[in-house]
Enzyme design. Structure first.
Site, PDB file in Angstrom:
ATOM      1  N   GLU A 440     -25.614  69.389 -64.283  1.00 37.08           N
ATOM      2  CA  GLU A 440     -25.317  68.440 -63.198  1.00 37.08           C
ATOM      3  C   GLU A 440     -24.713  69.151 -61.986  1.00 37.08           C
ATOM      4  OE1 GLU A 440     -26.745  65.736 -63.378  1.00 37.08           O
ATOM      5  OE2 GLU A 440     -27.115  65.660 -65.528  1.00 37.08           O
ATOM      6  N   HIS A 443     -27.510  70.404 -59.828  1.00 41.68           N
ATOM      7  CA  HIS A 443     -27.984  69.363 -58.900  1.00 41.68           C
ATOM      8  C   HIS A 443     -27.029  69.252 -57.708  1.00 41.68           C
ATOM      9  CE1 HIS A 443     -31.335  67.652 -61.031  1.00 41.68           C
ATOM     10  NE2 HIS A 443     -30.632  67.290 -62.077  1.00 41.68           N
ATOM     11  N   HIS A 446     -27.262  72.054 -55.181  1.00 42.96           N
ATOM     12  CA  HIS A 446     -28.498  71.921 -54.394  1.00 42.96           C
ATOM     13  C   HIS A 446     -28.244  70.990 -53.205  1.00 42.96           C
ATOM     14  CE1 HIS A 446     -33.163  71.286 -54.600  1.00 42.96           C
ATOM     15  NE2 HIS A 446     -32.815  72.119 -53.665  1.00 42.96           N
TER      16      HIS A 446
END
Length: 648
Positions: A440, A443, A446
């Site tokens: 997570e 993510h 990013h």
């Protein structure tokens, strides 16, 4: 610099969303009056107002996920059709569409990012039904509103069914469970409570010696939300209708219009190719478990026995037991160590800040790169009854520059369901929880490291769905690296570092039964693609699932197992005709990961290259092009097989 997140007063948040939708409509009308529209005077403010609305919606949907109650459910359910109508009307607005086309054809000095915004928007307008006649547009609009409502119902039914089931067990019935799991389940009256929330469910399925109780839990888990069978049928029917109205032969083709993969056949070929490599090994793995269980006097292995015997075999084969790691993986120490790892890997730092949060256990950090505060991260990691199960990253605000030149900084939430701290014991994680945290955070990074100036393609915005898992899977692989574990795996009481032998065992055990895991993912992926290539009834959905299981599965569940009724990823998430994305993105992540490992893991020059070509670019370029910019060539399937312990 950063806005505070306030969790109170949901009705006020609802009013703000309704007002914002109306003010956006008026603002768009004024934009459409501009005599000479340009990217700067039209698209920039258009992105800003839509982003502002998205930020407000995220607040309510986030609270509905982490503080779910009757009020949040009611308000969220009430807003969904209105939002769906707003976005459908917007997506079918011929005037905005023609303005975008005009700007695209007349402005020659646009940045790459600006070109990508226009390209995506024009594509999405076409996918929303621009150019269709008024009657068909209205039909599509009503259909999308209904789909939004059905998806929400599907998800809520799964949560309600999960919450409705519990088993109160005696001391005798929790034999075999580690003390930490018993402590998590212990009630004030001395009994032990087990539920279908995943941390509780998987604990008993892994360690509980009582086979009847394992079966009760298994039966409860795989028969959740039977009413979703009919919802699923309607969802699939409406998706197929949506595809046809937009000129696609099936919903699978419509779904792939915004992805890296070209067509369903290409995806199925990729799945089948991996399946051929993995299934023979998965069969060997299953036989190992069966032979092991036989030695212990159990010949009739059922699905509710597999996790239990697999864990026992793992323990015997490698002396591996997730439980012995937990004292070394105390949540707060893991978080601090993870930040230290990210500093060594990517040259980024995290600084804790005090700000308003929705729950006392939530932590908040500013992310700093080269001395500059770039973004903010919230961590909400402990399980709660009013919180939806599982783990996810929710992006609240993107990085962008508005029409006045003002830069907005990104904010994201990472949510998980890790064991709760008790009065006598802090939250102790399993190695698999650390993998989830890394995933997570991949993510989140990013999104948070974005340098993109256009909101619609910044961070995770605009990233093709079959590439969105690339940074998350890349990062999770490091959870097994000895150099990484040494940074934070310390005993929560003695502060002793984790023994090297434990790390060696964990690394060896990483790919234990991995081929069985691969074929299971491929089963989900092909099932998802096939049901979206037709308009199946509830019965036909089961037939397709049975057919796919014959191709890939090595374990066949009982007929009453209705896993599809709780497959929220594709019926209430964004993975419809896109579940293959996990493996597709893993192909990219495996290649990127080994490029670091083969350089000794920590290489700041290589990391800066990865940050600048992939993480900072968000959705501003085609994901495969960005990957090639980083890697220098196309990804190779051998790296994916190596990652999963499967011989090429």
């Amino acid at each position: 610099m950063f806005p505070e997140f306030h969790s109170e007063n949901l009705p006020k948040k609802e009013s703000a969303i309704l007002e914002k939708m109306e003010s956006n409509k008026s603002f768009i009308q004024s934009l459409l009056q501009i005599d000479k529209p340009t990217f700067q005077n039209f698209v920039k403010p258009y992105q800003r107002i839509q982003t502002e609305l998205g930020d407000l919606v995220t607040e309510i949907s986030h609270l509905n996920s982490v503080k779910n109650n009757e009020e949040s459910q009611t308000i969220y359910s009430r807003l969904l059709p209105k939002l769906s109508e707003y976005y459908t009307d917007l997506g079918q607005n011929e005037d905005i569409f023609s303005t975008f086309l005009k700007i695209q054809s007349t402005e020659s000095e646009l940045t790459k990012e600006a070109k990508k915004v226009l390209e995506n928007e024009i594509r999405d307008f076409r996918l929303s039904g621009v150019g269709l006649d008024t009657k068909i547009k209205e039909e599509l609009k009503q259909l999308l509103i209904r789909l939004s409502d059905l998806s929400n119902q599907f998800s809520q039914n799964v949560l309600n069914a999960t919450n409705a089931f519990s088993l109160k067990l005696s001391e005798e019935e929790v034999k075999g469970l580690p003390e930490s799991e018993k402590l998590s389940a212990k009630q004030e009256d001395g009994s032990y409570l087990f539920t279908l929330h995943f941390p509780s469910y998987i604990a008993y399925m892994t360690y509980g010696e009582n086979r009847e109780i394992r079966k009760k839990l298994y039966d409860g888990y795989c028969t959740r939300a039977p009413e979703n069978g009919k919802l699923m049928e309607e969802i699939l029917e409406l998706r197929e209708k949506e595809a046809k109205l937009l000129g696609f032969s099936t919903f699978a083709h419509l779904s792939l219009a915004t992805k890296v993969a070209d067509n369903p056949e290409q995806v199925i070929e990729f799945i089948d190719h991996l399946g051929k490599k993995a299934k023979p090994i998965a069969l060997q793995e299953l036989n190992e478990i069966k032979n092991f269980a036989k030695k212990l006097g159990h010949t009739d292995l059922e699905p509710w026995d597999l996790t239990y015997y697999s864990e026992k075999l793992k323990k015997e084969s490698f002396s591996y037991d997730e439980e012995i790691y937990r004292p070394y993986l105390e949540k707060e120490t893991v978080i601090q160590g993870t930040f230290l790892f990210l500093e060594k890997l990517l040259g980024i730092q995290f600084q804790q800040v005090n700000t308003s949060v929705w729950e006392p256990s939530v932590l908040c950090y500013d992310l700093i790169v080269e001395g500059e505060t770039r973004s903010r991260l919230y961590l909400d990691l402990e399980v709660r009854t009013e919180k939806k199960g599982g783990a996810w990253m929710h992006n609240w605000k993107p990085h962008f520059q508005d029409e006045t030149g003002k830069t907005e900084l990104p904010v994201a939430f990472v949510v998980a369901s890790f064991p709760k701290a008790t009065k006598t014991q802090p939250s102790l994680l399993r190695p698999s929880d650390v993998v989830t945290l890394f995933h997570e955070l991949g993510h989140a990074l990013h999104h948070l490291l974005s340098r993109v100036k256009e909101a619609f393609v910044s961070g995770v915005n605009g990233v093709e769905w079959d590439a969105v898992e690339f940074p998350s899977q890349f990062l999770e692989n490091f959870a097994y690296e000895p150099k990484v574990l040494e940074l934070f795996a310390k005993h929560y009481e003695t502060k002793e570092p984790i023994p090297n032998s434990y790390i060696e065992t964990m690394v060896k055990a990483k790919n234990f039964m991995s081929a069985m895991g691969v074929v299971r993912q491929l089963e989900f992926a092909k099932f998802d693609m096939l049901i979206h290539m037709e308009k199946p009834t509830e019965t036909r959905v089961q037939e397709i699932l049975d057919q796919v299981r014959k191709e890939f599965s090595v374990v066949f569940p009982p007929a009453y197992n209705k896993f599809q009724n709780s497959f929220t990823h594709i019926f209430a998430g964004g993975y419809a005709a896109g579940y293959y994305s996990y493996k597709w993105a893993e192909l990219l992540s495996a290649n990127a990961y080994y490029s670091f490992v083969d350089r000794g893991v920590f290489d700041l020059d290589h990391a800066a290259h990865f940050r600048k070509t992939v993480l900072e670019k968000g959705g501003s370029g085609n994901a495969m092009d960005l990957f090639r910019d980083f890697y220098g060539k196309d990804p190779e399937i051998d790296a994916l097989l190596r990652l999963n312990g499967i011989a090429a």
